[in-house]
Design a protein around this motif. Structure first.
Motif, PDB file in Angstrom:
ATOM      1  N   TYR A   9      98.175  -0.775  15.596  1.00  0.00           N
ATOM      2  CA  TYR A   9      96.865   0.154  16.634  1.00  0.00           C
ATOM      3  C   TYR A   9      97.561   0.568  17.889  1.00  0.00           C
ATOM      4  N   THR A  10      96.795   1.652  18.247  1.00  0.00           N
ATOM      5  CA  THR A  10      97.241   2.248  19.711  1.00  0.00           C
ATOM      6  C   THR A  10      96.623   1.762  20.885  1.00  0.00           C
ATOM      7  N   VAL A  11      97.201   1.443  21.931  1.00  0.00           N
ATOM      8  CA  VAL A  11      96.700   0.698  23.055  1.00  0.00           C
ATOM      9  C   VAL A  11      95.832   1.935  23.737  1.00  0.00           C
ATOM     10  N   ARG A  12      94.580   1.902  24.152  1.00  0.00           N
ATOM     11  CA  ARG A  12      94.082   2.993  24.798  1.00  0.00           C
ATOM     12  C   ARG A  12      93.611   2.392  26.214  1.00  0.00           C
ATOM     13  N   GLN A  13      93.614   3.471  27.205  1.00  0.00           N
ATOM     14  CA  GLN A  13      93.131   3.052  28.724  1.00  0.00           C
ATOM     15  C   GLN A  13      91.580   3.121  28.667  1.00  0.00           C
ATOM     16  N   THR A  14      90.910   2.233  29.401  1.00  0.00           N
ATOM     17  CA  THR A  14      89.607   2.200  29.392  1.00  0.00           C
ATOM     18  C   THR A  14      89.021   1.862  30.661  1.00  0.00           C
ATOM     19  N   GLY A  15      89.200   2.709  31.629  1.00  0.00           N
ATOM     20  CA  GLY A  15      88.733   2.470  32.914  1.00  0.00           C
ATOM     21  C   GLY A  15      89.958   1.989  33.556  1.00  0.00           C
ATOM     22  N   ASN A  16      90.139   0.580  34.127  1.00  0.00           N
ATOM     23  CA  ASN A  16      91.192   0.142  34.991  1.00  0.00           C
ATOM     24  C   ASN A  16      91.940  -0.826  33.700  1.00  0.00           C
ATOM     25  N   ALA A  17      91.566  -0.782  32.652  1.00  0.00           N
ATOM     26  CA  ALA A  17      91.890  -1.913  31.697  1.00  0.00           C
ATOM     27  C   ALA A  17      92.588  -1.080  30.483  1.00  0.00           C
ATOM     28  N   ASN A  18      93.188  -1.894  29.566  1.00  0.00           N
ATOM     29  CA  ASN A  18      93.713  -1.266  28.323  1.00  0.00           C
ATOM     30  C   ASN A  18      93.057  -1.720  27.231  1.00  0.00           C
ATOM     31  N   SER A  19      92.753  -1.308  26.039  1.00  0.00           N
ATOM     32  CA  SER A  19      91.942  -1.916  25.108  1.00  0.00           C
ATOM     33  C   SER A  19      92.678  -1.548  23.737  1.00  0.00           C
ATOM     34  N   VAL A  20      92.593  -2.387  22.646  1.00  0.00           N
ATOM     35  CA  VAL A  20      92.884  -2.293  21.352  1.00  0.00           C
ATOM     36  C   VAL A  20      91.619  -2.464  20.420  1.00  0.00           C
ATOM     37  N   THR A  21      91.405  -1.583  19.412  1.00  0.00           N
ATOM     38  CA  THR A  21      90.156  -1.832  18.673  1.00  0.00           C
ATOM     39  C   THR A  21      90.642  -3.173  17.476  1.00  0.00           C
ATOM     40  N   ILE A  22      89.715  -4.025  17.357  1.00  0.00           N
ATOM     41  CA  ILE A  22      90.304  -4.992  16.508  1.00  0.00           C
ATOM     42  C   ILE A  22      89.132  -4.616  15.083  1.00  0.00           C
ATOM     43  N   PRO A  23      90.176  -4.597  13.882  1.00  0.00           N
ATOM     44  CA  PRO A  23      89.194  -4.178  12.833  1.00  0.00           C
ATOM     45  C   PRO A  23      88.221  -5.417  12.466  1.00  0.00           C
TER      46      PRO A  23
END
Length: 89
Positions: A9-23
Motif C-alpha cells: 500500500y502507498t502512504v498518503r499525506q492527510t493534513g499533517n499526518a500520513n495514512s495507509v488504507t487497511i483492507p
C-alpha cells in the motif's frame, strides 16, 4: 497462524499526518484502535489494541442497570415516596 501478506500500500499525506488504507480483510472494524510499533530495524508493526476489562466495566454496569430498569418497568430513583420512606443521599 502464519504471517499473511495482505498487499502493498502507498502512504498518503492527510493534513499533517500520513495514512495507509487497511483492507477489510485485515479483520479491523470501524472504531477499532490499533497500536503502531516502530521496530529497531525501522520496520513498523500494527497490532489491534486489546480491550481492557476495566475500561469497559462502567459501560457494562450502565447497560446492566438499563436492563434491570426495563425489567422493572420503571426507574426506582425517579419515583416519589408514597409513605414514610426515608431517602438518604
Amino acid at each position: 497462524m502464519k504471517n499473511q501478506v495482505l498487499g502493498t500500500y502507498t502512504v498518503r499525506q492527510t493534513g499533517n499526518a500520513n495514512s495507509v488504507t487497511i483492507p477489510a480483510s485485515a479483520g479491523l472494524r470501524k472504531g477499532d484502535n490499533v497500536v503502531l510499533i516502530l521496530k529497531p530495524d525501522g520496520n513498523l508493526e500494527i497490532k489491534k489494541e486489546r480491550r481492557n476489562f476495566w475500561d469497559e466495566a462502567p459501560v457494562m454496569y450502565a447497560q446492566e442497570k438499563k436492563m434491570q430498569i426495563e425489567d422493572l418497568g420503571y426507574d426506582p430513583l425517579e419515583q416519589t415516596p408514597k409513605g414514610r420512606e426515608r431517602i438518604e443521599e
